[in-house]
Design an enzyme around this catalytic site. Structure first.
Site, short mmCIF file in Angstrom:
data_model
loop_
_atom_site.label_atom_id
_atom_site.label_comp_id
_atom_site.label_asym_id
_atom_site.label_seq_id
_atom_site.Cartn_x
_atom_site.Cartn_y
_atom_site.Cartn_z
N GLY A 1 0.79 -1.23 0.00
CA GLY A 1 0.00 0.00 0.00
C GLY A 1 0.81 1.27 0.00
O GLY A 1 0.24 2.36 0.04
N GLU B 1 4.53 -6.11 1.69
CA GLU B 1 4.04 -6.63 0.41
C GLU B 1 3.83 -5.49 -0.59
O GLU B 1 2.71 -5.25 -1.06
CB GLU B 1 2.69 -7.35 0.62
CG GLU B 1 2.71 -8.46 1.65
CD GLU B 1 1.30 -8.99 1.97
OE1 GLU B 1 0.30 -8.45 1.44
OE2 GLU B 1 1.20 -9.95 2.75
N PRO B 2 4.87 -4.75 -0.94
CA PRO B 2 4.67 -3.61 -1.83
C PRO B 2 4.50 -4.04 -3.29
O PRO B 2 5.18 -4.95 -3.77
CB PRO B 2 5.98 -2.82 -1.68
CG PRO B 2 7.00 -3.87 -1.36
CD PRO B 2 6.28 -4.93 -0.57
N GLY B 3 3.58 -3.41 -3.97
CA GLY B 3 3.44 -3.61 -5.41
C GLY B 3 3.75 -2.30 -6.09
O GLY B 3 4.83 -2.07 -6.64
N ARG B 4 2.79 -1.38 -5.99
CA ARG B 4 2.87 -0.08 -6.66
C ARG B 4 4.19 0.65 -6.42
O ARG B 4 4.80 1.18 -7.34
CB ARG B 4 1.72 0.78 -6.15
CG ARG B 4 1.53 2.06 -6.90
CD ARG B 4 0.49 2.96 -6.20
NE ARG B 4 -0.67 2.29 -5.73
CZ ARG B 4 -1.82 2.19 -6.40
NH1 ARG B 4 -1.94 2.75 -7.58
NH2 ARG B 4 -2.85 1.55 -5.87
N TYR C 1 -10.93 4.23 -11.66
CA TYR C 1 -10.73 4.96 -10.39
C TYR C 1 -10.66 6.47 -10.61
O TYR C 1 -10.22 7.20 -9.72
CB TYR C 1 -9.42 4.56 -9.72
CG TYR C 1 -9.15 3.08 -9.61
CD1 TYR C 1 -9.91 2.28 -8.76
CD2 TYR C 1 -8.12 2.50 -10.33
CE1 TYR C 1 -9.65 0.94 -8.65
CE2 TYR C 1 -7.85 1.15 -10.22
CZ TYR C 1 -8.62 0.37 -9.38
OH TYR C 1 -8.35 -0.96 -9.27
N CYS D 1 -15.75 1.49 -27.58
CA CYS D 1 -17.10 2.09 -27.66
C CYS D 1 -17.74 2.24 -26.29
O CYS D 1 -18.68 1.50 -25.94
CB CYS D 1 -17.96 1.25 -28.59
SG CYS D 1 -17.27 1.27 -30.23
N TYR E 1 -0.46 -1.96 -11.98
CA TYR E 1 -1.88 -2.05 -12.30
C TYR E 1 -2.19 -1.42 -13.67
O TYR E 1 -3.23 -0.82 -13.87
CB TYR E 1 -2.73 -1.41 -11.19
CG TYR E 1 -2.40 -1.95 -9.83
CD1 TYR E 1 -2.75 -3.26 -9.49
CD2 TYR E 1 -1.68 -1.21 -8.90
CE1 TYR E 1 -2.40 -3.79 -8.26
CE2 TYR E 1 -1.32 -1.73 -7.67
CZ TYR E 1 -1.69 -3.02 -7.35
OH TYR E 1 -1.34 -3.55 -6.13
N1 LLP Z 1 -1.00 -7.13 -0.39
C1 LLP Z 1 -2.31 -7.35 -0.55
C2 LLP Z 1 -2.97 -8.36 0.29
C3 LLP Z 1 -3.05 -6.61 -1.48
O1 LLP Z 1 -4.36 -6.84 -1.62
C4 LLP Z 1 -2.39 -5.64 -2.27
C5 LLP Z 1 -3.12 -4.84 -3.27
C6 LLP Z 1 -1.01 -5.45 -2.09
C7 LLP Z 1 -0.35 -6.21 -1.14
C8 LLP Z 1 -0.21 -4.47 -2.88
O2 LLP Z 1 -0.66 -3.16 -2.74
P1 LLP Z 1 0.21 -1.95 -3.32
O3 LLP Z 1 1.52 -1.96 -2.60
O4 LLP Z 1 0.40 -2.20 -4.78
O5 LLP Z 1 -0.61 -0.76 -3.06
N2 LLP Z 1 -5.81 -1.83 -8.92
C9 LLP Z 1 -5.68 -0.79 -7.91
C10 LLP Z 1 -4.91 -1.27 -6.71
C11 LLP Z 1 -5.51 -2.50 -6.06
C12 LLP Z 1 -4.69 -3.02 -4.93
C13 LLP Z 1 -5.18 -4.32 -4.46
N3 LLP Z 1 -4.37 -4.92 -3.44
C14 LLP Z 1 -5.06 0.44 -8.54
O6 LLP Z 1 -4.78 0.42 -9.73
O7 LLP Z 1 -4.89 1.45 -7.85
#
Ligand code: LLP
Length: 413
Positions: free
Chosen positions: A238, A272-275, A316, A342, A370
């Protein structure tokens, strides 16, 4: 800076994006590996004072080339499906550093992950624990459990990505978590090793994480009173990025916070970083097909990428910077940048001042997370190519789909 201008032309590291577009066509996602690596190093350095594990959230961008390189850096992974586990294994990732999140793990997915001996299941309900136990018994194996607690915290910049409030489907309240640990303690095949949470996404402040960590530690203390010593604590992902003018998330501040909070405790921190790791490392290249006049003093710039390629603006109302790849040779005007799909909701950007001509190449910024991951084949559009820039070269790491790919599994019946 992964994406900077050289003599007016926007580049991905050493490569002009116009050259990449000429080689691979548009639309195309371009990722800078040096940029991901730098973000990973930044987070590693910030957490250096606490025992920790960075588990990259595969859902943000599951491209194998990125996963393989992250695995080589020693990253673990956070997965939410058997499909993502397959990707991690294919990329050479270590299941022993992989955690499995999600409210709806199927029996098949659970058993696949048990066989791979993953680091922990982030268990999200009493019912899931029962299924996990049954699966482990069936396979004659054991499984490690970390309960995902819902700490009831509001964080995240859009209701769809705020996951830590008690209204959300995720996790369980602390009291239920305690029942789950009690249940796990009676099992011969389950081992409770940790506790965790994930409170939302695109969070730019450290305070909500501190609040979440405090409630996880309270629970850990209660459990230790019950005779259970946990060894792993998972703060989820997050961590936010700057898309526009947001104050970006500060990893160093997070590092200081967790160091204080975990001092004197025998706990390994998982994040658990993604973004945070990949968003800034990607651009989407798209070309202007048509310019047409529209109402209210702005026109429509119809480009060759659409909501099927990049859904965040539509889903979003997300704002992403968009800029011409080459030095402009047209006057600025106001445009809605829209795709060929469309649907009126098919836009990449609304009301932007841009110097455009037909054929102009544009880069949509901040799409490494994403972006491709949320893409689809809506309107029977093939999914874009993905390109990775890695030091001295760029290469296509996922071919643009073909119509043969799309039709492969269909029959007329
Ligand atoms: N861990 C869990 C359990 C999660 O559900 C998520 C994201 C993450 C880690 C990674 O979160 P991050 O670090 O990337 O914020 N599609 C949306 C974001 C959905 C996130 C869902 N869960 C967007 O484009 O903003």
């Amino acid at each position: 800076m992964a994406f900077a201008r050289d003599d007016g032309a926007l580049c991905a590291d050493a490569f002009p994006l116009a050259d990449i577009a000429a080689a691979v066509g548009t639309p195309a996602y371009i990722y800078s590996w040096p940029s991901v690596r730098a973000r990973y190093a930044m987070l590693e350095a910030a957490l250096a004072d606490v025992p920790h594990r960075i588990c990259y959230a595969v859902k943000a961008n599951g491209n194998l080339a990125l996963l393989a390189r992250l695995a080589r850096l020693g990253a673990g992974f956070d997965i939410v499906s058997g499909g993502e586990l397959t990707r991690v294994l294919r990329a050479g990732g270590d299941p022993g550093r992989t955690v499995f999140s999600g409210v709806g793990k199927s029996t098949e997915e659970i058993e696949f992950a048990i066989r791979q001996d993953i680091a922990a299941f982030n268990v999200e309900s009493v019912a899931e624990l029962a299924r996990l136990e049954a699966g482990a018994k069936r396979l004659g194996r054991s499984a490690r459990v970390s309960v995902r607690v819902n700490p009831d915290i509001e964080a995240g910049d859009h209701p769809y990505i705020a996951t830590g409030t008690k209204e959300s489907k995720f996790g369980v309240p602390a009291a239920v978590a305690r029942d789950i640990y009690r249940q796990a303690a009676t099992s011969e095949v389950l081992e409770a090793v940790g506790v965790g949470c994930h409170i939302g996404s695109q969070i730019n402040k450290v305070a909500p994480f501190k609040q979440a960590l405090t409630s996880l530690l309270d629970l850990a203390d209660t459990l230790s009173g019950d005779g259970l010593a946990l060894r792993h604590i998972d703060l989820g992902g997050g961590f936010g990025v700057r898309y526009r003018s947001e104050e970006p998330f500060c990893p160093k501040e997070l590092g200081r916070m967790v160091k204080d909070a975990l001092a004197g405790r025998n706990l390994t921190l998982t994040v658990e970083p993604g973004r945070f790791l990949v968003a800034d490392a990607g651009v989407l290249l798209t070309r202007v097909e048509y310019l047409k006049p529209g109402p209210n003093g702005r026109g429509f710039a119809v480009v060759d990428a659409a909501m099927n390629d990049f859904l965040r603006p539509t889903l979003y109302q997300a704002w992403h910077a968009i800029e011409p790849v080459l030095a402009p040779d047209a006057a600025e005007a106001r445009w809605d940048v829209v795709g060929p799909v469309c649907e009126s909701g098919d836009f990449l950007a609304l009301d932007r001042e841009l110097p455009l001509r037909e054929g102009a190449l544009l880069a949509v910024r901040g799409v490494g997370a994403y972006g491709f991951a949320l893409s689809s084949n809506y309107n029977s559009r093939v999914r874009a190519a993905e390109v990775l820039v890695d030091e001295d070269r760029f290469r296509v790491v996922r071919e643009r789909e073909t119509m043969a790919d799309l039709l492969r599994s269909e029959t007329i019946g």
